[in-house]
Design an enzyme around this catalytic site. Structure first.
Site: not given
Ligand code: GLN
Length: 307
Positions: A63, A66, A191, A243, A261
């Site tokens: 992530s 991102k 992605y 998150y 992760v």
């Protein structure tokens, strides 16, 4: 400040924590990564680097990618982007479907999976092709990480796709609300591929430097995004980068940061440095257990938090 000494101290103190947490196993190829590993690197304005641990060992950035895709999309679409993706913390796990349904297919922010998949979709629309969009993403990260060889791990990307029903469901749900433009499996594959990019902490820390310096990479002497956009990206990292543990991270660490992760976390100390840390054991929110603690130790020892 003697940064090397501080990193060495953190390295010693963190040892008892390294076997704690759980390696991500919902992407089977990631489950093979051994716990007990740790690396931390900080990069200053002139490009000088301080590291401890396995700072040259590449891992799956997941992530953290991102941040880079959000940067590219914000640069292209500016505030138009917020019609498709919000900027509020979700308070939910990164792959949750629930909120997306009752918020009409508009993901809360660019860092939960739905938001990041929508961002990837927007890049595919702009570049008119999945492979071209992926090339742009990779070349961008190659430039700012100073590693022209950077690539993604196909085994990890394929493994994520094989078990990627939830990400496919998020994309389909967005499509049902009219918030998706391209082929769903192809976009989710793109992605998964940018999530499967492998980098080490030296490269990641280097790549984040532009966000620590108002959008301009001080080593390249090049504006990557405007100062105003860099401000927004840092703000979203602070409020959404971890998150449903973003509040806790701000509370204990106090820096804009983004986790993945694969066990990596990147952080910025605005005007001073960028930091990358890696340790694969994850806490229950899917953020690196030892990585979070190491950053907490860093801001405690140095007083370098934004608060
Ligand atoms: N590629 C991962 C996923 O889609 C990224 C999740 C993460 O790093 N939190 O599930």
């Amino acid at each position: 400040m003697n940064y090397q000494h501080i990193l060495d101290e953190i390295y010693d103190e963190i040892q008892p924590e390294l076997m704690r947490g759980k390696v991500a196993d919902y992407i089977p190829a990631l489950a093979e990564v051994k716990k007990g590993q740790f690396a931390m690197t900080l990069t200053l304005e002139d490009g000088s680097v301080y590291s401890v641990g396995e700072s040259k060992k590449a891992f799956s950035i997941q992530s953290i990618s991102k941040v880079f895709t959000f940067t590219l999309a914000l640069d292209i679409y500016a505030s138009e982007l917020y019609k498709r993706v919000g900027v509020e913390p979700s308070g939910n796990p990164f792959n949750s479907l629930v909120q997306l349904e009752y918020e009409n297919g508009i993901p809360r922010n660019p860092f939960i999976n739905a938001g990041a998949i929508a961002i990837t979709d927007s890049l595919i629309s702009y570049y008119k092709d999945e492979d071209r969009a992926l090339d742009v993403i990779m070349n961008f990260i190659r430039e700012i990480s100073a590693n022209p060889q950077l690539s993604f791990n196909k085994t990890v990307a394929d493994s994520e796709m094989e078990y990627g029903d939830r990400n496919l469901a998020l994309a389909r749900l967005m499509k049902s609300f009219g918030n998706f433009e391209n082929d769903v499996p192809g976009s989710v594959m793109t992605y998964s591929r940018h999530c499967a990019i492998t980098m080490n902490t030296e490269e990641l820390s280097r790549a984040m430097l532009f966000l620590a310096f108002g959008g301009t990479d001080p080593v390249l002497g090049k504006e990557i995004v405007s100062a105003s956009k860099a401000k927004r990206i840092n703000a979203v990292m602070l409020t959404c980068g971890h998150y449903d543990a973003s509040g806790e991270f701000a509370f204990y660490v106090g820096l804009p940061a983004k986790s993945g992760v694969g066990g990596g976390i990147v952080a910025t100390v605005p005007g001073l440095m960028s930091i990358a840390v890696w340790s694969p054991g994850l806490n229950k929110y899917g953020n690196s257990h030892a990585g979070t603690l190491a950053l907490e130790k860093f801001t405690t020892k140095t007083g370098l938090s934004i608060f």
